[in-house]
Design a protein around this motif. Structure first.
Motif, short mmCIF file in Angstrom:
data_model
loop_
_atom_site.label_atom_id
_atom_site.label_comp_id
_atom_site.label_asym_id
_atom_site.label_seq_id
_atom_site.Cartn_x
_atom_site.Cartn_y
_atom_site.Cartn_z
N ASP A 5 0.56 -1.53 0.13
CA ASP A 5 0.14 0.30 0.12
C ASP A 5 0.91 1.35 0.15
OD1 ASP A 5 -2.10 -1.29 0.21
OD2 ASP A 5 -2.27 -1.69 2.64
N LEU A 6 2.20 1.10 0.81
CA LEU A 6 2.89 1.61 0.91
C LEU A 6 3.75 2.68 -0.30
CD1 LEU A 6 4.09 4.45 2.41
CD2 LEU A 6 5.16 3.13 3.82
N VAL A 7 4.18 1.53 -1.15
CA VAL A 7 4.86 2.00 -2.28
C VAL A 7 3.59 1.86 -3.52
CG1 VAL A 7 6.38 0.15 -3.97
CG2 VAL A 7 6.15 0.04 -1.42
N PHE A 80 0.23 18.87 1.68
CA PHE A 80 0.92 18.44 3.41
C PHE A 80 1.09 16.42 3.14
CE2 PHE A 80 -0.90 16.06 6.31
CZ PHE A 80 -0.51 16.40 7.75
N VAL A 81 0.50 15.57 2.26
CA VAL A 81 1.12 14.76 2.23
C VAL A 81 1.73 14.27 1.83
CG1 VAL A 81 -0.09 12.46 1.16
CG2 VAL A 81 -1.40 13.45 2.41
N VAL A 82 2.56 15.11 0.20
CA VAL A 82 3.20 14.58 -0.14
C VAL A 82 4.85 14.87 0.24
CG1 VAL A 82 5.31 15.78 -2.14
CG2 VAL A 82 2.46 15.04 -2.46
N PRO A 83 5.11 15.44 1.10
CA PRO A 83 6.83 15.86 1.46
C PRO A 83 6.91 14.78 2.69
CG PRO A 83 5.53 18.29 2.29
CD PRO A 83 4.70 17.09 1.65
N ARG A 84 5.28 14.78 4.15
CA ARG A 84 5.62 13.70 4.28
C ARG A 84 5.56 12.00 3.85
NH1 ARG A 84 3.52 18.06 5.86
NH2 ARG A 84 3.12 18.84 8.02
N LEU A 85 4.89 11.24 2.47
CA LEU A 85 5.39 10.29 1.81
C LEU A 85 6.08 10.20 1.42
CD1 LEU A 85 3.35 7.61 1.10
CD2 LEU A 85 2.50 9.21 -1.14
N LEU A 88 8.54 8.79 4.36
CA LEU A 88 8.12 7.33 4.53
C LEU A 88 8.32 6.55 4.14
CD1 LEU A 88 4.43 8.27 5.45
CD2 LEU A 88 6.30 7.32 6.67
N HIS A 89 8.16 6.96 2.34
CA HIS A 89 9.07 6.30 1.69
C HIS A 89 10.58 6.28 2.02
CE1 HIS A 89 6.55 6.08 -2.11
NE2 HIS A 89 4.99 5.61 -0.68
N SER A 90 11.63 7.39 1.98
CA SER A 90 13.09 7.45 2.20
C SER A 90 13.40 5.98 3.34
CB SER A 90 13.53 8.65 2.40
OG SER A 90 15.06 8.95 2.95
N SER A 118 6.36 0.08 12.24
CA SER A 118 6.15 1.46 13.09
C SER A 118 6.28 2.41 11.79
CB SER A 118 7.65 1.61 14.07
OG SER A 118 8.31 3.63 14.32
N LEU A 119 6.76 2.63 10.88
CA LEU A 119 6.48 2.45 9.86
C LEU A 119 5.53 2.77 9.18
CD1 LEU A 119 8.13 4.31 7.36
CD2 LEU A 119 8.66 2.14 6.11
N LEU A 120 4.85 1.83 9.61
CA LEU A 120 3.23 0.71 8.86
C LEU A 120 2.26 1.68 9.78
CD1 LEU A 120 3.44 -2.42 7.43
CD2 LEU A 120 3.56 0.03 6.01
N VAL A 121 2.59 1.97 10.18
CA VAL A 121 1.40 2.97 11.87
C VAL A 121 1.63 4.33 11.37
CG1 VAL A 121 1.56 2.84 13.82
CG2 VAL A 121 1.88 1.10 13.70
N ARG A 122 3.27 5.01 11.30
CA ARG A 122 3.16 6.39 10.73
C ARG A 122 2.29 6.50 9.32
NH1 ARG A 122 8.10 7.54 10.52
NH2 ARG A 122 9.14 5.61 11.04
N ALA A 123 2.50 5.31 8.65
CA ALA A 123 1.82 5.67 7.24
C ALA A 123 0.74 5.60 7.24
CB ALA A 123 2.43 4.46 6.55
N ASP A 124 -0.33 4.76 8.15
CA ASP A 124 -2.09 4.90 8.13
C ASP A 124 -2.11 5.97 9.13
OD1 ASP A 124 -4.37 2.63 8.34
OD2 ASP A 124 -3.81 3.37 10.43
N GLY A 125 -1.60 6.68 10.04
CA GLY A 125 -1.62 7.65 11.02
C GLY A 125 -1.83 8.85 9.81
#
Length: 528
Positions: A5-7, A80-85, A88-90, A118-125
């Motif tokens: 999902d994140l990818v 808002f999402v782009v830099p945060r995403l 996460l990808h990094s 932890s990473l996936l929890v933050r992505a879900d958040g």
């Protein structure tokens, strides 16, 4: 939330969508303007039909305005999402690289399982935060949040008004400063009103501008986070064996990621409260506000960073959080600023000091289980150092003059500042306080003038003796050692000594006095 999902989230496509929606909003505004002009019949028509047509045109205009505003809201959410995403990808890419080096697929590497979760929890958040941002009612047209009434009315939107394109968040601070200096006041005001979340995060802009933009975000961010918290509580309450039964047993995280998300969200709400309380003291500037990580991040200055001739940037260490430590650090940093002013002839007031908590400080306890959160790993410092470099370079780029900048890194913050000083030439002096290392075993790696690196180490500070990051700095050549024991100033004023790891900036101590001297450029040694 799964790795696939994140990818599958494409930040480049999302950024293109944001740009296209903003253009659509401008196009709809242009149509609305045409409709308004068409509805101007003058004296050529009157009567019941005229009144009906006028009313219909007015209704069409309102509908078009609402549609344009909807496009802008979705565009703003995407930005808002782009830099945060991207962040996460990094992190995901780094985890995949580490798993590959160990010969495992990431989802099968047990050593990295906790970090991946932890990473996936933050992505879900982030997904939930974006949804909450879209669900919040928009502000009335033409108004924006401002600090002390300095900005109340946004520039009127029209099809003929096009805002300048904002620099990418990764743009060099020098280029950001050049871009900003090339804008007129109208464009600057409009950009702060329309894009406070991006303006507040741009290193290279004047401190007053970033402060205005970041303050404008506080209430919106609080409402957004409270909405997210409400959703997560509802999800937990609706679950079988959720809510009160699990809470009464003191066990969480067994059946859903919502509890972890709620805990993070509540901490961020508490962080905003700490920021509000700190700003309430007055003479403060909110130079950074970033809620994209596990913990809230912020940077708060006391004094005017745009005009101060002497500037201290304090980088706290492991275990530090905005909600738990910002107010206490701000009190100490304010006292450091006052002490530095006393070192200067006539009590020169042109001193400012920043508490820089704009990184994910590693945490003790359970943090030891996560490499990127562990105080015994330098990974968090290596992630933080480029952020500090941009901040420091941004201050220098935003100023027409050349202020004296001193970094004060405490504990793990000494490692962060040491790594940053290998990459930036904006700093004039550095103080490493209770340092388990400075990120290098050679002081000449630091891009500061020779003789401008200082070390303070108190008795019985066991953290300062571990030498985990580049060796024990007590034995490095090129560091000037400042006293931490009792003594007096050259004027005979008594100074208290300290022991342990946590009292270096306590007012009235030898260590705080001499650190202030470095900030002022008048470093002296005490008399035993």
């Amino acid at each position: 939330m799964q790795v696939d999902d994140l990818v599958g989230w494409d930040p480049d496509a999302l950024e293109r969508t944001a740009t296209e929606l903003a253009a659509c909003a401008d196009a709809v505004d242009a149509v609305a303007g045409d409709v308004a002009r068409s509805a101007s019949f003058g004296d050529a028509w009157s009567g019941a039909a005229h009144d009906g047509a006028t009313s219909a045109f007015a209704s069409y205009g309102r509908d078009l305005a609402a549609q344009a505003e909807s496009y802008r809201r979705v565009s703003a959410c995407a930005r808002f999402v782009v830099p945060r995403l991207r962040a996460l990808h990094s992190e995901l890419g780094e985890l995949q690289t580490r798993a590959a080096a160990r010969g495992f697929p990431l989802d099968a590497d047990e050593l990295l399982a906790a970090s991946l979760r932890s990473l996936l929890v933050r992505a879900d958040g982030l997904d939930r935060e974006a949804a909450a941002r879209l669900s919040v009612e928009s502000e009335p047209p033409g108004t924006v949040l401002g600090e002390q009434g300095r900005l109340h009315t946004a520039i009127a939107r029209s099809g003929s008004t096009t805002l300048p394109v904002l620099p990418d968040p990764a743009t060099d601070p020098v280029q950001v400063a050049q871009w900003w200096n090339g804008l007129d006041d109208t464009a600057r005001t409009a950009l702060v009103a329309e894009h406070p979340e991006r303006i507040g995060a741009l290193d290279g802009l004047p401190a007053a501008v970033r402060d205005l933009a970041n303050r404008a975000l506080l209430d919106d961010e609080r409402r957004r986070l409270e909405s997210v918290a409400t959703q997560l509580r509802a999800e937990l309450d609706a679950m079988f064996l959720g809510g009160t039964v699990i809470d009464s047993l003191g066990v969480t995280g067994l059946f859903t990621d919502a509890d972890a998300g709620l805990e993070q969200t509540v901490r961020k709400i508490e962080a905003l409260a700490a920021i509000d309380a700190t700003l309430a003291h007055g003479d403060r500037q909110l130079l950074a506000l970033d809620l994209s990580g596990r913990e809230a991040m912020a940077a708060v200055a006391v004094g005017d960073v745009d005009t101060a001739e002497h500037l201290a940037v304090f980088v706290p260490g492991a275990g530090s959080t905005v909600q738990g430590n910002l107010q206490g650090y701000d009190t100490q940093v304010a006292a450091l600023r006052d002490a530095a002013r006393l070192h200067l002839t006539g009590g020169d007031p042109s001193v400012a000091a920043v508490t820089w908590l704009n990184y994910q400080a590693p945490q003790w306890g359970w943090g030891l289980a996560f490499t990127e959160r562990s105080p015994v790993s330098d990974l968090a410092a290596r992630i933080a150092a480029p952020r500090l470099v941009d901040f420091l370079d941004g201050i220098a780029a935003s100023r027409p003059d050349d202020p004296r900048i001193t970094t004060v890194g405490h504990s793990y913050g000494a490692v962060v500042s040491g790594l940053a000083l290998r990459e930036t030439g904006a700093v004039d002096a550095a103080v490493f306080v209770g340092a388990p290392g400075i990120g290098t075993g050679d002081v000449t790696d630091l891009r500061i003038p020779p003789g401008s690196a200082y070390l303070v180490e108190a008795e019985r500070d066991i953290v300062a003796d571990v030498g985990t990051f580049g060796g024990d700095p007590s034995f490095l050549d090129g560091l000037t050692h400042l006293p931490a024991g009792p003594g007096t100033t050259t004027a005979g004023v008594p100074l208290a000594g300290i022991t342990g790891h946590s009292s270096y900036l306590t007012p009235g101590t030898s260590s705080s006095h001499h650190i202030a001297g470095v900030v002022a450029g008048t470093a002296e040694r005490s008399t035993p």
